[in-house]
Design a protein around this motif. Structure first.
Motif, PDB file in Angstrom:
ATOM      1  N   LEU A 173      36.526  38.009  44.139  1.00 25.49           N
ATOM      2  CA  LEU A 173      37.856  38.226  44.718  1.00 25.49           C
ATOM      3  C   LEU A 173      38.967  37.854  43.740  1.00 25.49           C
ATOM      4  O   LEU A 173      40.039  38.466  43.748  1.00 25.49           O
ATOM      5  N   LEU A 174      38.718  36.839  42.916  1.00 25.20           N
ATOM      6  CA  LEU A 174      39.742  36.369  41.982  1.00 25.20           C
ATOM      7  C   LEU A 174      39.669  37.203  40.701  1.00 25.20           C
ATOM      8  O   LEU A 174      38.902  36.908  39.788  1.00 25.20           O
ATOM      9  N   LYS A 175      40.482  38.236  40.658  1.00 27.74           N
ATOM     10  CA  LYS A 175      40.440  39.182  39.545  1.00 27.74           C
ATOM     11  C   LYS A 175      41.686  39.120  38.670  1.00 27.74           C
ATOM     12  O   LYS A 175      41.878  39.977  37.810  1.00 27.74           O
ATOM     13  N   GLY A 176      42.548  38.139  38.890  1.00 27.28           N
ATOM     14  CA  GLY A 176      43.749  38.025  38.076  1.00 27.28           C
ATOM     15  C   GLY A 176      43.414  37.691  36.633  1.00 27.28           C
ATOM     16  O   GLY A 176      42.331  37.170  36.333  1.00 27.28           O
ATOM     17  N   PRO A 177      44.327  37.969  35.712  1.00 27.02           N
ATOM     18  CA  PRO A 177      44.034  37.730  34.292  1.00 27.02           C
ATOM     19  C   PRO A 177      43.801  36.265  33.945  1.00 27.02           C
ATOM     20  O   PRO A 177      43.148  35.965  32.948  1.00 27.02           O
ATOM     21  N   TYR A 178      44.333  35.345  34.766  1.00 25.55           N
ATOM     22  CA  TYR A 178      44.188  33.919  34.465  1.00 25.55           C
ATOM     23  C   TYR A 178      43.461  33.164  35.580  1.00 25.55           C
ATOM     24  O   TYR A 178      43.396  31.933  35.549  1.00 25.55           O
ATOM     25  N   ASP A 179      42.919  33.894  36.554  1.00 25.03           N
ATOM     26  CA  ASP A 179      42.274  33.238  37.693  1.00 25.03           C
ATOM     27  C   ASP A 179      41.051  32.426  37.289  1.00 25.03           C
ATOM     28  O   ASP A 179      40.688  31.460  37.961  1.00 25.03           O
ATOM     29  N   MET A 180      40.418  32.798  36.199  1.00 22.07           N
ATOM     30  CA  MET A 180      39.195  32.114  35.786  1.00 22.07           C
ATOM     31  C   MET A 180      39.479  30.803  35.055  1.00 22.07           C
ATOM     32  O   MET A 180      38.569  30.011  34.814  1.00 22.07           O
ATOM     33  N   GLU A 181      40.733  30.564  34.713  1.00 23.40           N
ATOM     34  CA  GLU A 181      41.083  29.373  33.940  1.00 23.40           C
ATOM     35  C   GLU A 181      41.190  28.138  34.839  1.00 23.40           C
ATOM     36  O   GLU A 181      41.148  28.233  36.066  1.00 23.40           O
ATOM     37  N   GLY A 182      41.318  26.988  34.174  1.00 26.76           N
ATOM     38  CA  GLY A 182      41.606  25.766  34.905  1.00 26.76           C
ATOM     39  C   GLY A 182      43.036  25.786  35.408  1.00 26.76           C
ATOM     40  O   GLY A 182      43.750  26.787  35.270  1.00 26.76           O
ATOM     41  N   ALA A 183      43.470  24.689  35.992  1.00 22.92           N
ATOM     42  CA  ALA A 183      44.813  24.664  36.570  1.00 22.92           C
ATOM     43  C   ALA A 183      45.472  23.316  36.325  1.00 22.92           C
ATOM     44  O   ALA A 183      44.813  22.275  36.328  1.00 22.92           O
TER      45      ALA A 183
END
Length: 366
Positions: A173-183
């Motif tokens: 579901l998380l397909k944003g360009p930076y969704d896979m990164e930490g926060a």
């Protein structure tokens, strides 16, 4: 003679009366003890039956949860594994056809994607194994009548399966360009009610959320207030998809509370800002030094202990500001503040639908 007989009869009758009284007392005592024992036995039997019913109900609930999880895994895992293996094979073929020495940046990107695909395939295989394990243990428990320990073991395995399924579905579901990164999440107190207490509660909520997922939220900056609350806090979540999970938390969070049950309600607010924390190499966004305004605390503030070696950096074209005060030196805080500024600028460009180069235009053009 007659008086002696009468006296003997009296003694005999008295002895008989005494014996009868003792026998009655003994019978009464035995009857009460028997009644007490019977009552205790009945109570114990009722408790055993109740515990047995509760245990059976618990096993039924565990069995239902295990079956639902196994069914979910059997429906999703085979197809997902087939798709992910096909994606991995395609990436491997791409590597074989591509000369890795021609473009090192492109090569690194391809290899990183291949590593991610291999990780997903391994996770799905592990998920399938755990689902089969839970199903087999449940069947063994049924053969062995009711075995609570086996059901517990199968339930623990099903929890792992459910967690892996949730993570896989969320990653799709998380397909944003930076969704896979930490926060990196920054909480700041508002100006009404008791915002410092509200910030403290939010900080606890986010750290407990990360702990529930099996990760850790690292509190790197925290400014306490005089009333026992927190003025501001910064948390770093160094695990994959943390930004995808938390990006929706950006904004103002409000809470309405009453003091000592009074009719007067107070509203407290706190602002939350979330931007990506790059887990691999930092983003290569180039920022002109002339577009930055670096602010350091005054010597007087540092001597009075009002602030540590904090650094604040503002990007002039966009007026975006980033701070850092969790490190021990101004230089380290400056590096971290620049990285945070890059994260904010990238998110701003994504929200505005502009390219990264447009970030260096005047603010009026946004």
């Amino acid at each position: 003679m007659t008086s002696m007989a009468a006296e003997f009869a009296f003694v005999r009758n008295g002895s008989t009366a005494t014996t009868t009284t003792a026998a009655a007392a003994l019978f009464s005592s035995n009857w009460k003890a028997s009644e007490r024992k019977s009552h205790q036995s009945l109570h114990t039997s009722c408790m055993d039956d109740k515990n047995r019913v509760y245990k059976q109900l618990g096993l039924f609930s565990l069995k239902k949860k295990i079956e639902d999880t196994v069914l979910r895994a059997e429906m999703l895992a085979p197809l997902a594994l087939e798709l992910e293996e096909a994606r991995r094979n395609k990436q491997e073929q791409q590597i074989r056809d591509y000369n890795l020495w021609d473009d090192t940046a492109k090569s690194s990107e391809i290899l990183a994607k291949l590593a991610d695909s291999a990780k997903v395939v391994d996770a799905l295989k592990d998920l399938t194994y755990k689902a089969e394990e839970a199903k087999l243990i449940t069947q063994l428990a049924e053969i062995d009548a009711i075995h609570y320990g086996l059901f517990r073991q199968a339930y623990v395995a099903s929890l792992d399966v459910s967690k892996l399924l949730d993570q896989y579905e969320m990653s799709k579901l998380l397909k944003g360009p930076y969704d896979m990164e930490g926060a990196c999440l920054v909480i700041k107190a508002g100006g009404e009610g008791y915002p410092e207490v509200w910030v403290k509660q939010l900080l606890s909520m986010y750290t407990k959320w990360a702990k529930k997922l099996g990760y850790k939220g690292r509190v790197i900056e925290k400014r306490p207030s005089t009333n026992g609350g927190i003025k501001s806090a910064t948390i770093e979540f160094e695990f994959e998809f943390a930004y995808g999970y938390l990006s929706g938390e950006t904004g103002v969070h409000n809470i309405i509370s009453s003091q000592n049950g009074s009719a007067l309600h107070l509203a407290s607010s706190a602002s939350v800002d979330v931007f990506p924390l790059f887990l691999g190499k930092a983003h290569d966004l180039q920022i002109d030094e002339e577009d930055l305004v670096v602010t350091l605390p005054s010597m007087l503030e540092e001597e009075q202990g009002q602030t540590g070696p904090s650094v604040s950096i503002q990007h002039i074209p966009t007026s975006v500001t980033a701070q850092s005060s969790g490190e021990r030196s101004h230089f380290a805080n400056k590096i971290k503040a620049i990285n945070r500024l890059k994260g904010k600028l990238l998110i701003l460009a994504l929200e505005q639908g502009v390219t990264e180069d447009a970030l260096f235009l005047a603010e009026s053009k946004f």
